[in-house]
Design an enzyme around this catalytic site. Structure first.
Site, PDB file in Angstrom:
ATOM      1  N   ASP A   1     -16.818 -12.886   8.231  1.00 57.38           N
ATOM      2  CA  ASP A   1     -15.387 -12.596   8.116  1.00 57.38           C
ATOM      3  C   ASP A   1     -14.946 -11.943   9.427  1.00 57.38           C
ATOM      4  OD1 ASP A   1     -12.874 -11.643   7.709  1.00 57.38           O
ATOM      5  OD2 ASP A   1     -13.283 -10.691   5.771  1.00 57.38           O
TER       6      ASP A   1
ATOM      7  N   TYR B   1     -14.477  -5.222   3.314  1.00 52.96           N
ATOM      8  CA  TYR B   1     -13.113  -5.540   2.851  1.00 52.96           C
ATOM      9  C   TYR B   1     -12.797  -6.951   3.324  1.00 52.96           C
ATOM     10  CZ  TYR B   1      -8.091  -5.773   2.446  1.00 52.96           C
ATOM     11  OH  TYR B   1      -6.832  -6.186   2.121  1.00 52.96           O
TER      12      TYR B   1
ATOM     13  N   LYS C   1      -5.623 -12.851  11.636  1.00 52.28           N
ATOM     14  CA  LYS C   1      -4.735 -11.908  12.323  1.00 52.28           C
ATOM     15  C   LYS C   1      -4.303 -12.284  13.747  1.00 52.28           C
ATOM     16  CE  LYS C   1      -6.474  -7.967   9.711  1.00 52.28           C
ATOM     17  NZ  LYS C   1      -5.288  -7.445   9.062  1.00 52.28           N
TER      18      LYS C   1
ATOM     19  N   TYR D   1       0.823  -1.226   0.000  1.00 53.19           N
ATOM     20  CA  TYR D   1       0.000   0.000   0.000  1.00 53.19           C
ATOM     21  C   TYR D   1       0.853   1.271   0.000  1.00 53.19           C
ATOM     22  CZ  TYR D   1      -3.490  -3.335   1.641  1.00 53.19           C
ATOM     23  OH  TYR D   1      -4.310  -4.411   1.775  1.00 53.19           O
TER      24      TYR D   1
HETATM   25  N1  PMP Z   1     -10.792  -9.754   6.141  1.00 48.80           N
HETATM   26  C1  PMP Z   1     -10.773  -8.678   6.940  1.00 48.80           C
HETATM   27  C2  PMP Z   1     -12.021  -8.301   7.658  1.00 48.80           C
HETATM   28  C3  PMP Z   1      -9.607  -7.929   7.081  1.00 48.80           C
HETATM   29  O1  PMP Z   1      -9.624  -6.847   7.872  1.00 48.80           O
HETATM   30  C4  PMP Z   1      -8.446  -8.331   6.392  1.00 48.80           C
HETATM   31  C5  PMP Z   1      -7.125  -7.575   6.515  1.00 48.80           C
HETATM   32  N2  PMP Z   1      -7.177  -6.284   6.874  1.00 48.80           N
HETATM   33  C6  PMP Z   1      -8.511  -9.460   5.579  1.00 48.80           C
HETATM   34  C7  PMP Z   1      -9.687 -10.161   5.482  1.00 48.80           C
HETATM   35  C8  PMP Z   1      -7.299  -9.938   4.831  1.00 48.80           C
HETATM   36  O2  PMP Z   1      -6.366 -10.436   5.707  1.00 48.80           O
HETATM   37  P1  PMP Z   1      -4.823 -10.561   5.275  1.00 48.80           P
HETATM   38  O3  PMP Z   1      -4.301  -9.180   5.186  1.00 48.80           O
HETATM   39  O4  PMP Z   1      -4.209 -11.345   6.388  1.00 48.80           O
HETATM   40  O5  PMP Z   1      -4.798 -11.287   3.981  1.00 48.80           O
END
Ligand code: PMP
Length: 633
Positions: free
Chosen positions: A448, A360, A477, A232
């Site tokens: 998610d 996202y 995460k 980014y």
């Molecule tokens: N889903 C959500 C809700 C996220 O916040 C993120 C990352 N910010 C992702 C998926 C993608 O995760 P990663 O960056 O570990 O691929």
């Protein structure tokens, strides 16, 4: 700047005498702390022998001159735990000389060895012993013991008569400065003077981890700019990256010796704090047994335990866990499983996924299609499969599912907080309504929880607050406490059932090289044990209370919206130009000038610190955010 640790090969190896001489040799440069002591107080001895040193009180002192664990038991007390030592490190403006007791493999308490305490602190270490018969063997044994815990001392010190042979033997095996000191333990000033060159060598060996000299920082940045492509980040970005050389608790240590509060938990990954001792201990333990192994046709105990722990938190009585290694892959797995489920049910025309405005889900192709952020993914639009994107509204979802009857495979949503889309929040009732609509149309629901999972919003999973039972749950995460990359997709029994067939063409053909990484799973298991203490809940509530007290008043300004859920707080400034607005950059700079790392999402400033962040640091984050708000008006 934190400190260094003095460890002896065993009891009576000269640690206190060395510490006293060292502090006398560098008056006013170091402070002293012995976290636990027994019998005659070393702390008092140091106060007497190095009167110019700042000396901190131990966390625990026991009267009997026996092993601390035993002395504590005889007094009906207990040793402070390793976590308590790490949390109790005095806030010293000078680097601390921390003195241990016994040898590296002496028990610290009932549960851990001294070496685990040293590993948990992660500070540079000096190993000392008396220069007398057996010194080489004692040093090499102690080095081997320390190495088992990933500890490589910066210096080895022999106290007493100079022994060239011993020094050479130790040098062959230790990647450390080996130094001889004259040592009668008298505290005599002439002895300290004649040791001056030796002390300088020890101090030089210690310097490296504390601060990198300025030319090195410039050099790191030059080399980084020449060869590294950051996420980014424009390749022409005028801002130099921060050079981080260490981390502990809520702090990041920079090469220029600044210490920043990690206000966003390193992209929302660090759950309790950086290098949280129980997690680091689990990593050290596991790394002594295994590194990595493929996960097809193979299993390992940590993955099995972790799957059981995860399913115990799920809203169904059984189910399965599919491991992967980051949030995007956890989402890809869910999307693919959802579509394949419909294929197995004889309904392969359900090819449409429904996502929400500001959703996202990651940067891989399926996740991009589900998210469809115009700024990030607009460029790839021609390559993305068809999805629907609607406002977060049960009514709008009902319309969409009615319009596309029998075509939708699954609805995907970040429950309660849409993270990267601007920390946008909806209520448990709205989530419940969206889920009810999804169910009424017989469509699968993917939660998610990559950002919201593991306690961030005040419950283990955010969806729990709505009392719903998604079909697929994505987590990543914080799953391994943020220490290592690990992800999982939790799959409900109904979805699993569709794959329970001997027809091998119906296998879920998906996997990654590092699926179910054993070290990451071991850390995640320890993370679940940590979660079982329930402290995370108190911490999330504590953080939320600070945000409510300090940040909510900002919403009195009509142009400012404040959103808070659990440990997450967001402040949105109206009419300031979205993600690419200059305001974000300005607010980041204000945060840094106040010792706080923030990374605004354009005109949305937010904080999501590790859960154990101290009250003092929470207030410093709030101060920085309030200062940003002041500058944004
Ligand atoms: N889903 C959500 C809700 C996220 O916040 C993120 C990352 N910010 C992702 C998926 C993608 O995760 P990663 O960056 O570990 O691929």
């Amino acid at each position: 700047m934190t400190g260094f640790i003095v460890v002896g090969t065993d009891t009576d190896a000269g640690k206190s005498g060395f510490s006293a001489q060292f502090l006398q040799a560098f008056p006013g440069r170091f402070a002293y702390w012995k976290p636990a002591e027994t019998g005659d107080s070393d702390t008092e001895t140091i106060r007497r022998r190095a009167p110019s040193a700042t000396v901190f009180e131990p966390l625990a002192r026991f009267a009997e001159p026996v092993a601390p664990m035993l002395a504590a038991a005889r007094e009906g007390r207990r040793m402070p735990s390793i976590a308590e030592v790490v949390a109790g490190v005095p806030d010293s403006p000078l680097p601390l000389l921390l003195e241990t007791f016994g040898g590296p493999l002496s028990p610290w308490d009932n549960t851990a060895l001294q070496a685990e305490m040293i590993a948990a602190l992660g500070w540079p270490t000096i190993l000392v012993t008396l220069s007398k018969v057996g010194a080489v063997a004692r040093i090499l044994q102690a080095l081997a013991g320390l190495r088992e815990f990933g500890i490589l001392p910066a210096a080895v010190v022999l106290l007493g008569p100079e022994d060239e042979f011993a020094v050479r033997q130790i040098e062959k095996h230790a990647d450390a400065a080996v130094v001889s000191l004259a040592f009668t333990d008298s505290g005599d000033a002439t002895e300290i003077e004649c040791n001056r060159a030796a002390f300088d060598r020890v101090s030089t060996a210690l310097q490296t981890p504390f601060t990198h000299p300025a030319p090195t920082i410039a050099d790191f940045i030059r080399r980084d700019r020449a060869s590294v492509w950051h996420p980014y980040t424009s390749l022409e970005s005028p801002d130099d990256p921060l050079v981080v050389v260490g981390a502990r608790a809520e702090f990041l240590h920079l090469a220029d010796s600044r210490r920043l509060i990690d206000g966003i938990a390193s992209w929302w990954t660090i759950l309790h704090g950086h290098r949280h001792p129980p997690l680091m201990a689990a990593l050290h333990r596991a790394s002594r047994e295994i590194d990595h192994v493929l996960f097809a046709g193979v299993t390992h105990p940590a993955a099995i335990t972790l799957a059981e722990q995860l399913l115990a938190t799920a809203p169904w009585p059984s189910g399965k866990v599919f491991f992967s290694d980051n949030g995007s892959t956890a989402v890809e797995v869910a999307l693919k499983m959802a579509y394949q489920t419909w294929c197995h049910r004889g309904d392969p025309h359900r090819q449409l996924f429904v996502g929400f405005d500001n959703g996202y889900h990651g940067d891989t192709f399926g996740a991009m299609a589900a998210g469809r952020d115009p700024l990030f993914f607009g460029r790839f639009d021609p390559l993305l499969f068809e999805t629907l994107k609607i406002p977060v509204s049960a009514g709008r979802l009902d319309d969409a599912l009615t319009r596309h009857r029998d075509r939708v495979a699954a609805v995907i949503l970040e429950p309660l907080v849409q993270g990267a889309g601007g920390m946008r929040m909806h209520s448990p009732q709205e989530l419940r309504d969206i889920f009810a609509v999804t169910r009424s149309h017989g469509v699968l629901f993917i939660a998610d929880e990559v950002m919201t999972g593991c306690g961030r919003t005040g419950s283990m999973w955010a969806f729990e607050q709505a009392g719903i039972a998604p079909d697929l749950i994505c987590t990543a995460k914080t799953l391994a406490g943020g220490v290592l990359p690990l992800a999982a997709t939790l799959v409900s029994p109904d979805v699993v059932a569709g794959f329970q067939t001997e027809d091998r063409t119906k296998t879920f053909f998906h996997g990654h090289s590092f699926t179910g990484h054993p070290l990451a799973c071991a850390v995640a298991v320890a993370n679940f044990h940590e979660m079982a203490t329930g402290q995370w809940k108190d911490d999330a509530n504590r953080i939320e209370a600070v945000w409510r007290e300090r940040l909510l008043p900002l919403s009195e300004n009509r142009d400012v919206a404040v959103r808070i859920r659990g440990s997450i707080a967001a402040i949105e400034f109206a009419g300031t130009g979205g993600y690419l607005s200059e305001l974000g950059q300005r607010m980041r700079a204000i945060g840094l000038s106040r010792g706080v790392m923030l990374r605004p999402l354009g005109n949305v400033l937010y904080a999501m610190p590790p859960l154990r962040t101290s009250d003092d640091s929470l207030h410093r984050i709030a101060d920085a955010m309030i200062a940003c708000a002041g500058s944004g008006e």
